[in-house]
Design a protein around this motif. Structure first.
Motif, PDB file in Angstrom:
ATOM      1  N   GLY A   1       6.823   1.814   7.936  1.00 18.18           N
ATOM      2  CA  GLY A   1       7.848   2.654   8.552  1.00 18.18           C
ATOM      3  C   GLY A   1       7.660   2.781  10.052  1.00 18.18           C
ATOM      4  N   GLN A   2       6.483   2.401  10.542  1.00 21.00           N
ATOM      5  CA  GLN A   2       6.201   2.466  11.973  1.00 21.00           C
ATOM      6  C   GLN A   2       6.581   1.176  12.700  1.00 21.00           C
TER       7      GLN A   2
ATOM      8  N   ALA B   1      -2.318   0.945   4.913  1.00 26.02           N
ATOM      9  CA  ALA B   1      -1.841  -0.356   5.397  1.00 26.02           C
ATOM     10  C   ALA B   1      -2.443  -0.665   6.765  1.00 26.02           C
ATOM     11  N   ASN B   2      -2.473   0.328   7.645  1.00 24.46           N
ATOM     12  CA  ASN B   2      -3.038   0.121   8.983  1.00 24.46           C
ATOM     13  C   ASN B   2      -4.534  -0.175   8.909  1.00 24.46           C
ATOM     14  N   ASP B   3      -5.235   0.512   8.025  1.00 22.71           N
ATOM     15  CA  ASP B   3      -6.657   0.280   7.846  1.00 22.71           C
ATOM     16  C   ASP B   3      -6.911  -1.149   7.368  1.00 22.71           C
TER      17      ASP B   3
ATOM     18  N   GLN C   1       9.533  -5.982  20.218  1.00 24.47           N
ATOM     19  CA  GLN C   1       8.765  -4.742  20.120  1.00 24.47           C
ATOM     20  C   GLN C   1       7.842  -4.767  18.898  1.00 24.47           C
ATOM     21  N   ALA C   2       8.340  -5.282  17.798  1.00 24.13           N
ATOM     22  CA  ALA C   2       7.529  -5.369  16.571  1.00 24.13           C
ATOM     23  C   ALA C   2       6.379  -6.345  16.786  1.00 24.13           C
TER      24      ALA C   2
ATOM     25  N   TYR D   1       0.841  -1.191   0.000  1.00 22.44           N
ATOM     26  CA  TYR D   1       0.000   0.000   0.000  1.00 22.44           C
ATOM     27  C   TYR D   1       0.876   1.241   0.000  1.00 22.44           C
ATOM     28  N   PRO D   2       0.421   2.319  -0.631  1.00 29.08           N
ATOM     29  CA  PRO D   2       1.260   3.511  -0.769  1.00 29.08           C
ATOM     30  C   PRO D   2       1.389   4.349   0.503  1.00 29.08           C
TER      31      PRO D   2
END
Length: 185
Positions: free
Chosen positions: A174-175, A150-152, A182-183, A144-145
Motif C-alpha cells: 500500500g506504500q 513485507a518491508n522486513d 516514483q515507485a 505477507y499480511p
C-alpha cells in the motif's frame, strides 16, 4: 559487549516507573500509596526467561549442495552455508525439490518458516540461471499480511541476493507509489 537480562529488566522497570511518576502526578491521599507501590516493586515481578525447546537440526546448505538437492550456484546466495538447517526446513526443501510436493509449514515463532519456502523458490531461480532460462518475468509471489513484514523481507532479500544480481524482485504494498519512476525510486 554481552546482554544481561537482569540488567535489561531493571533498566526497563526503572524507565517504566519514571514514566508512571511523570505521567500520573498524584496528590494526597493517593500519593503515598502510589509511591509505595512503585518503590515496593509490586508492579514488576521479573525478569522471566522463556527458554524454548530447540528445534531438531538437519543438514546444512552445503550438505544439500553436495547432495545436489540445491544447485552448485546456490552458494552465491548470501546465506550461512555451513549452519545446520532445522530438520523441518530440510524436509520442506526436499519435499519441494525432490518430490515436487506442495506443503504447509506450521511451526513455532523463530523456527525458520520463511526458509522453508524461500530456499525452494531461490533454488528454482538459481536452476533457471544455470540452465540459461532465467529471463524477465514473475516466477513467485510472496504475500505477507502486513507492510512491516513485507518491508522486513525486502531487506532480507536484498542481503540474500546481493551477490546474485541476475535474480531480481519487486515489492508492492500500500506504500508503493503509483507513478513508475516514483515507485522505482
Amino acid at each position: 559487549m554481552f546482554f544481561s537480562p537482569v540488567v535489561a529488566s531493571e533498566h526497563i522497570k526503572n524507565k517504566y516507573y519514571r514514566y508512571l511518576r511523570t505521567t500520573f502526578n498524584m496528590s494526597e491521599p493517593y500519593k503515598d500509596e502510589f509511591e509505595s507501590l512503585i518503590n515496593g516493586d509490586s508492579l514488576s515481578a521479573g525478569p522471566y526467561l522463556d527458554v524454548t525447546d530447540a528445534f531438531e537440526k538437519g543438514k546444512s546448505i552445503n550438505d544439500l549442495i553436495d547432495e545436489q538437492i540445491l544447485p552448485y550456484n546456490f552458494s552465491r546466495i548470501n546465506i550461512k552455508l555451513d549452519r545446520p538447517l532445522y530438520l523441518h526446513q530440510e524436509k520442506s526443501i526436499r519435499k519441494i525439490a525432490v518430490q515436487n510436493r506442495n506443503l504447509v509449514v506450521s511451526t513455532g515463532t523463530g523456527s525458520g518458516k520463511t526458509e522453508s519456502f524461500l530456499i525452494p523458490v531461490l533454488r528454482e531461480l538459481v536452476l533457471e540461471h544455470e540452465n540459461g532460462t532465467l529471463n524477465p518475468g514473475v516466477r513467485a509471489l510472496l504475500i505477507y499480511p502486513m507492510n512491516a513484514l513485507a518491508n522486513d523481507q525486502t531487506e532480507r532479500l536484498r542481503v540474500l541476493l546481493g551477490n546474485f544480481p541476475e535474480i531480481t524482485f519487486g515489492v508492492y504494498t500500500g506504500q508503493t507509489r503509483h507513478k513508475y519512476d516514483q515507485a522505482l525510486a
